[in-house]
Scaffold this active site. Structure first.
Site, PDB file in Angstrom:
ATOM      1  N   LYS A  14       0.795  -1.238   0.000  1.00  0.00           N
ATOM      2  CA  LYS A  14       0.000   0.000   0.000  1.00  0.00           C
ATOM      3  C   LYS A  14       0.826   1.286   0.000  1.00  0.00           C
ATOM      4  O   LYS A  14       0.357   2.347   0.408  1.00  0.00           O
ATOM      5  CB  LYS A  14      -1.009   0.032   1.177  1.00  0.00           C
ATOM      6  N   SER A  15       2.039   1.157  -0.495  1.00  0.00           N
ATOM      7  CA  SER A  15       2.929   2.324  -0.516  1.00  0.00           C
ATOM      8  C   SER A  15       3.002   2.984  -1.884  1.00  0.00           C
ATOM      9  O   SER A  15       3.861   3.838  -2.115  1.00  0.00           O
ATOM     10  CB  SER A  15       4.339   1.886  -0.088  1.00  0.00           C
ATOM     11  N   GLY A  16       2.146   2.549  -2.809  1.00  0.00           N
ATOM     12  CA  GLY A  16       2.179   3.123  -4.146  1.00  0.00           C
ATOM     13  C   GLY A  16       2.925   2.240  -5.141  1.00  0.00           C
ATOM     14  O   GLY A  16       3.474   2.730  -6.137  1.00  0.00           O
ATOM     15  N   THR A  25       7.873  -6.790  -5.650  1.00  0.00           N
ATOM     16  CA  THR A  25       7.934  -7.568  -4.410  1.00  0.00           C
ATOM     17  C   THR A  25       7.573  -6.687  -3.228  1.00  0.00           C
ATOM     18  O   THR A  25       7.770  -5.464  -3.256  1.00  0.00           O
ATOM     19  CB  THR A  25       9.324  -8.193  -4.174  1.00  0.00           C
ATOM     20  N   HIS A  26       7.040  -7.346  -2.187  1.00  0.00           N
ATOM     21  CA  HIS A  26       6.839  -6.663  -0.907  1.00  0.00           C
ATOM     22  C   HIS A  26       7.771  -7.254   0.151  1.00  0.00           C
ATOM     23  O   HIS A  26       7.608  -6.983   1.342  1.00  0.00           O
ATOM     24  CB  HIS A  26       5.392  -6.834  -0.430  1.00  0.00           C
ATOM     25  N   SER A  59      -4.625   2.830   4.149  1.00  0.00           N
ATOM     26  CA  SER A  59      -4.803   2.153   2.868  1.00  0.00           C
ATOM     27  C   SER A  59      -4.853   0.627   3.069  1.00  0.00           C
ATOM     28  O   SER A  59      -5.655  -0.069   2.438  1.00  0.00           O
ATOM     29  CB  SER A  59      -3.646   2.551   1.944  1.00  0.00           C
TER      30      SER A  59
HETATM   31  P1  A3P Z   1      -4.850   5.016  -0.988  1.00  0.00           P
HETATM   32  O1  A3P Z   1      -5.522   3.778  -0.493  1.00  0.00           O
HETATM   33  O2  A3P Z   1      -4.325   5.889   0.110  1.00  0.00           O
HETATM   34  O3  A3P Z   1      -5.682   5.778  -1.952  1.00  0.00           O
HETATM   35  P2  A3P Z   1      -0.235  -0.224  -3.757  1.00  0.00           P
HETATM   36  O4  A3P Z   1      -0.193  -0.061  -5.232  1.00  0.00           O
HETATM   37  O5  A3P Z   1       1.104  -0.389  -3.122  1.00  0.00           O
HETATM   38  O6  A3P Z   1      -1.229  -1.247  -3.334  1.00  0.00           O
HETATM   39  O7  A3P Z   1      -0.726   1.190  -3.158  1.00  0.00           O
HETATM   40  C1  A3P Z   1      -2.047   1.625  -3.343  1.00  0.00           C
HETATM   41  C2  A3P Z   1      -2.106   3.061  -2.902  1.00  0.00           C
HETATM   42  O8  A3P Z   1      -1.424   3.875  -3.873  1.00  0.00           O
HETATM   43  C3  A3P Z   1      -3.535   3.565  -2.827  1.00  0.00           C
HETATM   44  O9  A3P Z   1      -3.533   4.549  -1.798  1.00  0.00           O
HETATM   45  C4  A3P Z   1      -3.693   4.189  -4.208  1.00  0.00           C
HETATM   46  O10 A3P Z   1      -4.733   5.117  -4.305  1.00  0.00           O
HETATM   47  C5  A3P Z   1      -2.333   4.864  -4.347  1.00  0.00           C
HETATM   48  N1  A3P Z   1      -2.032   5.213  -5.725  1.00  0.00           N
HETATM   49  C6  A3P Z   1      -2.130   4.436  -6.828  1.00  0.00           C
HETATM   50  N2  A3P Z   1      -1.837   5.137  -7.933  1.00  0.00           N
HETATM   51  C7  A3P Z   1      -1.533   6.390  -7.529  1.00  0.00           C
HETATM   52  C8  A3P Z   1      -1.161   7.590  -8.216  1.00  0.00           C
HETATM   53  N3  A3P Z   1      -1.065   7.635  -9.540  1.00  0.00           N
HETATM   54  N4  A3P Z   1      -0.919   8.686  -7.467  1.00  0.00           N
HETATM   55  C9  A3P Z   1      -1.028   8.662  -6.134  1.00  0.00           C
HETATM   56  N5  A3P Z   1      -1.401   7.554  -5.422  1.00  0.00           N
HETATM   57  C10 A3P Z   1      -1.647   6.437  -6.118  1.00  0.00           C
END
Ligand code: A3P
Length: 292
Positions: A45-47, A104-105, A135
């Site tokens: 959930k870090s993007g 990977t995580h 998230s």
């Molecule tokens: P939120 O739940 O805070 O909205 P991962 O891909 O590691 O699972 O992380 C998902 C998180 O990254 C979600 O956060 C998602 O909305 C955010 N995310 C995905 N694409 C993004 C983007 N283009 N810009 C900013 N945040 C993004």
């Protein structure tokens, strides 16, 4: 309240991972990396999806149509992924032509040795602990294979103790941070990417030894904004059926915002939980603009 968060998790070298991943651990441990693999590593959930899409766009020379050739989870296979009935991450990677992008995580100490032996490059993407927690909480609500997270406070207790998939956020970001000069690692931050995507993508380009015109860079920035990615079926996980990922409860692309700065959260957390995250000392080393 008794929530079954730990029931599906099994410690692998002390790190709680899903039972499916734990059962397949030997295959992960012996995975054969290639020198031109590029690993995208994050705590969940870090993007990860955002960083993956940016990097695939870099690899595709900014050709967004080419990036729509497949879903993000096929373009960037998830190394340790394993759900019976679906191809594992390793099977997917073995069928992927070089140069491969690998998601990977895993915390750094669990990375297959061959990545280091082959001197493969890694881009680590860190996000502040509080926004990750929120998230991750919603993610537990929408992934049917994950247990119901229960109320927020209960989930937060588990999260802060590291009793969630991939263990402690703090250990993860700290572990990768401390080894960033030992291996071929570029350590980046979600918050920095939000602040100035051009600057951060340039760091990626430099690390990947690639050049790109400003026009293409702008195109990549546009196609990887939250609003554009939210409507792109190749990255918003809408291709996954609702009975696996129920986006009627909460979308995968939820908010994509920074709600609290990392130091504020860690201090609150440290006070509330008896310094469980041990953050402040570590944070002094981190080049994060805390805004305090
Ligand atoms: P939120 O739940 O805070 O909205 P991962 O891909 O590691 O699972 O992380 C998902 C998180 O990254 C979600 O956060 C998602 O909305 C955010 N995310 C995905 N694409 C993004 C983007 N283009 N810009 C900013 N945040 C993004």
């Amino acid at each position: 309240m008794d929530i079954p968060t730990l029931r599906t998790l099994v410690p692998v070298h002390g790190v709680p991972l899903s039972i499916e991943i734990a059962e397949n651990w030997e295959a992960v441990e012996h995975f054969q990396a290639q020198p031109d693999d590029l690993v995208i590593s994050t705590y969940p959930k870090s993007g990860t999806t955002w960083a993956s899409e940016i990097i695939d766009m870099i690899y595709s020379g900014g050709d967004h149509e080419r990036c729509r050739r497949d879903t993000i989870y096929n373009r960037v296979p998830y190394l340790e992924f394993r759900i019976p009935g679906l191809p594992s991450g390793i099977e997917q990677l073995n069928a992927t032509p070089s140069p491969r992008l690998v998601k990977t995580h895993l915390p750094i100490q669990l990375m297959p040795e061959s990545f280091w032996e082959k001197n493969a490059k890694v881009i680590y993407f860190a996000r502040n602990a509080k926004d990750v927690a929120v998230s991750y909480y919603f993610f537990h609500k929408i992934v049917t294979a994950l247990p119901d997270p229960g109320p927020w406070d209960t989930f937060l207790d588990y999260y802060m103790k590291g009793d969630v998939g991939y263990g402690s956020w703090h250990e993860h970001v700290k572990g990768w941070w401390e080894k960033r000069h030992d291996y071929n690692i570029l350590y980046l931050f979600y918050e920095d990417m939000k602040e100035d995507p051009k600057r951060e993508i340039r760091k990626m380009l430099h690390f990947l030894e690639k050049e790109m015109s400003d026009d293409i860079l702008e195109k990549i920035i546009y196609h990887t904004t939250f609003d554009v990615m939210k409507t792109n079926e190749m990255v918003n996980y809408k291709t996954i059926p609702n009975d696996v990922l129920d986006q009627t409860i909460s979308p995968f692309m939820r908010k994509g915002k920074i709600y609290i700065n990392i130091l504020q959260f860690s201090c609150t957390a440290a006070r509330k939980k008896g310094n469980a995250l041990e953050l402040p000392g570590f944070l002094r080393e981190l080049p994060i603009k805390c805004g305090l």
